[in-house]
Motif scaffolding. Sequence first.
Motif, PDB file in Angstrom:
ATOM      1  N   ARG A 147      49.055  48.645  20.212  1.00 18.81           N
ATOM      2  CA  ARG A 147      49.001  47.214  20.508  1.00 18.81           C
ATOM      3  C   ARG A 147      50.104  46.508  19.731  1.00 18.81           C
ATOM      4  O   ARG A 147      50.518  46.980  18.679  1.00 18.81           O
ATOM      5  CB  ARG A 147      47.618  46.654  20.158  1.00 18.81           C
ATOM      6  CG  ARG A 147      46.496  47.313  20.963  1.00 18.81           C
ATOM      7  CD  ARG A 147      45.133  46.757  20.594  1.00 18.81           C
ATOM      8  NE  ARG A 147      44.972  45.383  21.039  1.00 18.81           N
ATOM      9  CZ  ARG A 147      44.667  45.026  22.271  1.00 18.81           C
ATOM     10  NH1 ARG A 147      44.489  45.941  23.210  1.00 18.81           N
ATOM     11  NH2 ARG A 147      44.536  43.757  22.589  1.00 18.81           N
ATOM     12  N   GLY A 177      45.691  37.265  30.112  1.00 21.30           N
ATOM     13  CA  GLY A 177      45.164  38.426  29.387  1.00 21.30           C
ATOM     14  C   GLY A 177      44.736  38.087  27.969  1.00 21.30           C
ATOM     15  O   GLY A 177      44.351  36.952  27.658  1.00 21.30           O
ATOM     16  N   SER A 178      44.843  39.103  27.107  1.00 18.74           N
ATOM     17  CA  SER A 178      44.408  38.947  25.718  1.00 18.74           C
ATOM     18  C   SER A 178      45.218  37.876  24.995  1.00 18.74           C
ATOM     19  O   SER A 178      44.739  37.252  24.056  1.00 18.74           O
ATOM     20  CB  SER A 178      44.535  40.283  24.982  1.00 18.74           C
ATOM     21  OG  SER A 178      45.820  40.822  25.193  1.00 18.74           O
ATOM     22  N   ARG A 181      43.613  34.668  25.567  1.00 13.17           N
ATOM     23  CA  ARG A 181      42.332  34.663  24.833  1.00 13.17           C
ATOM     24  C   ARG A 181      42.572  34.577  23.318  1.00 13.17           C
ATOM     25  O   ARG A 181      41.642  34.713  22.527  1.00 13.17           O
ATOM     26  CB  ARG A 181      41.491  35.896  25.194  1.00 13.17           C
ATOM     27  CG  ARG A 181      41.121  35.977  26.679  1.00 13.17           C
ATOM     28  CD  ARG A 181      39.940  36.903  26.958  1.00 13.17           C
ATOM     29  NE  ARG A 181      40.028  38.191  26.283  1.00 13.17           N
ATOM     30  CZ  ARG A 181      40.724  39.236  26.716  1.00 13.17           C
ATOM     31  NH1 ARG A 181      41.396  39.147  27.858  1.00 13.17           N
ATOM     32  NH2 ARG A 181      40.767  40.360  26.035  1.00 13.17           N
ATOM     33  N   GLY A 187      47.614  44.434  24.055  1.00 14.36           N
ATOM     34  CA  GLY A 187      47.952  45.750  24.601  1.00 14.36           C
ATOM     35  C   GLY A 187      49.184  45.675  25.486  1.00 14.36           C
ATOM     36  O   GLY A 187      49.950  46.620  25.590  1.00 14.36           O
ATOM     37  N   ASP A 188      49.345  44.543  26.129  1.00  7.28           N
ATOM     38  CA  ASP A 188      50.519  44.305  26.957  1.00  7.28           C
ATOM     39  C   ASP A 188      50.697  42.798  27.068  1.00  7.28           C
ATOM     40  O   ASP A 188      49.955  42.038  26.443  1.00  7.28           O
ATOM     41  CB  ASP A 188      50.344  44.948  28.350  1.00  7.28           C
ATOM     42  CG  ASP A 188      49.269  44.261  29.175  1.00  7.28           C
ATOM     43  OD1 ASP A 188      48.584  43.355  28.644  1.00  7.28           O
ATOM     44  OD2 ASP A 188      49.106  44.613  30.345  1.00  7.28           O
ATOM     45  N   ASP A 190      50.761  39.788  29.995  1.00 10.32           N
ATOM     46  CA  ASP A 190      50.387  39.531  31.386  1.00 10.32           C
ATOM     47  C   ASP A 190      50.865  38.146  31.778  1.00 10.32           C
ATOM     48  O   ASP A 190      50.408  37.155  31.209  1.00 10.32           O
ATOM     49  CB  ASP A 190      48.854  39.584  31.528  1.00 10.32           C
ATOM     50  CG  ASP A 190      48.276  40.907  31.062  1.00 10.32           C
ATOM     51  OD1 ASP A 190      48.504  41.920  31.745  1.00 10.32           O
ATOM     52  OD2 ASP A 190      47.607  40.932  30.005  1.00 10.32           O
ATOM     53  N   TYR A 266      40.732  35.518  36.722  1.00 11.14           N
ATOM     54  CA  TYR A 266      40.822  36.977  36.828  1.00 11.14           C
ATOM     55  C   TYR A 266      41.767  37.544  35.757  1.00 11.14           C
ATOM     56  O   TYR A 266      41.426  38.479  35.024  1.00 11.14           O
ATOM     57  CB  TYR A 266      41.333  37.392  38.211  1.00 11.14           C
ATOM     58  CG  TYR A 266      41.740  38.843  38.254  1.00 11.14           C
ATOM     59  CD1 TYR A 266      40.775  39.846  38.325  1.00 11.14           C
ATOM     60  CD2 TYR A 266      43.080  39.224  38.144  1.00 11.14           C
ATOM     61  CE1 TYR A 266      41.133  41.187  38.308  1.00 11.14           C
ATOM     62  CE2 TYR A 266      43.449  40.548  38.122  1.00 11.14           C
ATOM     63  CZ  TYR A 266      42.465  41.532  38.204  1.00 11.14           C
ATOM     64  OH  TYR A 266      42.824  42.859  38.169  1.00 11.14           O
ATOM     65  N   PHE A 267      42.973  36.971  35.675  1.00  9.26           N
ATOM     66  CA  PHE A 267      44.041  37.565  34.869  1.00  9.26           C
ATOM     67  C   PHE A 267      43.869  37.245  33.375  1.00  9.26           C
ATOM     68  O   PHE A 267      44.483  37.865  32.527  1.00  9.26           O
ATOM     69  CB  PHE A 267      45.385  37.034  35.383  1.00  9.26           C
ATOM     70  CG  PHE A 267      46.532  38.013  35.283  1.00  9.26           C
ATOM     71  CD1 PHE A 267      46.333  39.381  35.409  1.00  9.26           C
ATOM     72  CD2 PHE A 267      47.833  37.558  35.089  1.00  9.26           C
ATOM     73  CE1 PHE A 267      47.390  40.276  35.324  1.00  9.26           C
ATOM     74  CE2 PHE A 267      48.906  38.442  34.996  1.00  9.26           C
ATOM     75  CZ  PHE A 267      48.683  39.799  35.121  1.00  9.26           C
ATOM     76  N   THR A 268      43.039  36.244  33.056  1.00 10.93           N
ATOM     77  CA  THR A 268      42.754  35.937  31.655  1.00 10.93           C
ATOM     78  C   THR A 268      41.693  36.880  31.102  1.00 10.93           C
ATOM     79  O   THR A 268      41.717  37.237  29.927  1.00 10.93           O
ATOM     80  CB  THR A 268      42.315  34.468  31.498  1.00 10.93           C
ATOM     81  OG1 THR A 268      43.383  33.628  31.923  1.00 10.93           O
ATOM     82  CG2 THR A 268      41.962  34.134  30.048  1.00 10.93           C
ATOM     83  N   GLY A 269      40.784  37.294  31.990  1.00 10.08           N
ATOM     84  CA  GLY A 269      39.751  38.225  31.555  1.00 10.08           C
ATOM     85  C   GLY A 269      38.788  37.615  30.555  1.00 10.08           C
ATOM     86  O   GLY A 269      38.619  36.389  30.527  1.00 10.08           O
TER      87      GLY A 269
HETATM   88  N1  DCP Z   1      41.395  42.891  34.763  1.00 11.39           N
HETATM   89  C1  DCP Z   1      40.137  43.108  35.307  1.00 11.39           C
HETATM   90  N2  DCP Z   1      39.717  44.366  35.580  1.00 11.39           N
HETATM   91  C2  DCP Z   1      40.513  45.420  35.307  1.00 11.39           C
HETATM   92  C3  DCP Z   1      41.778  45.220  34.747  1.00 11.39           C
HETATM   93  C4  DCP Z   1      42.195  43.935  34.476  1.00 11.39           C
HETATM   94  O1  DCP Z   1      39.409  42.158  35.551  1.00 11.39           O
HETATM   95  N3  DCP Z   1      40.090  46.654  35.562  1.00 11.39           N
HETATM   96  C5  DCP Z   1      41.799  41.517  34.422  1.00 11.39           C
HETATM   97  C6  DCP Z   1      41.086  41.063  33.189  1.00 11.39           C
HETATM   98  C7  DCP Z   1      42.074  41.352  32.102  1.00 11.39           C
HETATM   99  C8  DCP Z   1      43.379  41.019  32.793  1.00 11.39           C
HETATM  100  O2  DCP Z   1      43.186  41.457  34.135  1.00 11.39           O
HETATM  101  O3  DCP Z   1      41.860  40.551  30.964  1.00 11.39           O
HETATM  102  C9  DCP Z   1      44.574  41.650  32.155  1.00 11.39           C
HETATM  103  O4  DCP Z   1      44.399  43.045  32.100  1.00 11.39           O
HETATM  104  P1  DCP Z   1      44.827  43.872  30.816  1.00 11.39           P
HETATM  105  O5  DCP Z   1      44.568  45.293  31.130  1.00 11.39           O
HETATM  106  O6  DCP Z   1      46.218  43.525  30.434  1.00 11.39           O
HETATM  107  O7  DCP Z   1      43.767  43.444  29.698  1.00 11.39           O
HETATM  108  P2  DCP Z   1      43.816  42.407  28.497  1.00 11.39           P
HETATM  109  O8  DCP Z   1      45.072  41.599  28.525  1.00 11.39           O
HETATM  110  O9  DCP Z   1      42.543  41.657  28.542  1.00 11.39           O
HETATM  111  O10 DCP Z   1      43.793  43.299  27.202  1.00 11.39           O
HETATM  112  P3  DCP Z   1      45.037  44.071  26.516  1.00 11.39           P
HETATM  113  O11 DCP Z   1      45.351  43.348  25.248  1.00 11.39           O
HETATM  114  O12 DCP Z   1      44.533  45.439  26.243  1.00 11.39           O
HETATM  115  O13 DCP Z   1      46.177  44.035  27.482  1.00 11.39           O
END
Ligand code: DCP
Length: 335
Positions: A147, A177-178, A181, A187-188, A190, A266-269
């Motif tokens: 990360r 994404g994260s 948040r 992890g990446d 977005d 969706y993309f914020t998770g």
């Molecule tokens: N997402 C989802 N279901 C999945 C993959 C992704 O709903 N199977 C959505 C929610 C995630 C967002 O897309 O928050 C971004 O995906 P990431 O895999 O980049 O996850 P995060 O950004 O939340 O965590 P990380 O810090 O590991 O990238």
Amino acid sequence: DASAASQRVNHNEHITSQLQILADGYKSTNDKWRALSYEKAIETLKHLPRRIESREDCVGLRTIGARLAEKIWEICESGSLRKADEFAHNDKVVAMNLFANIWGVGPTVAEQWYVQGLRTLDDVREKAHLTRQQKIGLEHYDDINQRMPRQEATEIVNVVIDAIRAINPNLIAVACGSYRREKETCGDVDILITHKDGHSHENILGELVANLTQQGFLTDDLVESNIDGNQHKYMGLCRLPGENRHHRRIDIITIPYDQYATSLIYFTGSAHFTRSIYAKAKSMGMRLNQHGLRGGVMRQGGEQLNDGYPIETPTEESVFEALGLPYRTPPERDH
Ligand code: DCP
Ligand code: MG
Ligand code: MN
């Protein structure tokens, strides 16, 4: 407040670290259902305001049933978990964990390689038949599985936003994404792109990727794809200029403006949060996904009988409201 929420300490690290071994092992070996239940439990425990000290502390915790409570109690009493030790020493689980962390490798391929007798990344390098993506995943294995600090994610976001503005200063770009948040590590990166006029987001992804590649920022392309014709997604690797920089994963999506709010959600998770809010919609005869919210959806068994009607969702707040949920800011969406 928001930043306090994201920096909250995990009072039960001694438990979650053991459970994570099980979650990872089950995930790599394609036992998705078990992996998910451990992940949910980990999320719950991580956010508890106190350390679990007794069996009673586990009673009544959402996502933690009787058998899991037993495991937690075993960790509290003995400091370890037999099942986790077993996983950590199990040839097959260890190899499949290692392989499943190669980008583009799923449990099926990981198991094939294990059955073929492969055990290490060198074995894979020498003996496995690799796809283009798996080759990239293997080449950058360490970088991809590490990360990045939030500060570095900010730098990456700025490079991409500059390139987006150079194409069209009125494009809207949000790091999701994260990062959104407000996590301390990512992890990446977005990035979501849209445009108020409803069409200027179309066909910019190719140009953006070309520009970022030309300046040496994007180093490897993993996936460029069309989701349902009107959303575009890019997945790749990037690297900031300068010495001692790691390669980092980056995802970019372009979406039509009328899907902005639901795509943000969706993309914020997090993925856990997304799953639970989608399930909530389903339980109310609606359907929520990145493309929008629909009402009047009838289902029989698991099957959807009709498409219902679209519900306007101009903002994220409006989506929560339609579902009868209090609004949650991104840092409050970990589970
Ligand atoms: N997402 C989802 N279901 C999945 C993959 C992704 O709903 N199977 C959505 C929610 C995630 C967002 O897309 O928050 C971004 O995906 P990431 O895999 O980049 O996850 P995060 O950004 O939340 O965590 P990380 O810090 O590991 O990238
Ligand atoms: Mg991410
Ligand atoms: Mn991502």
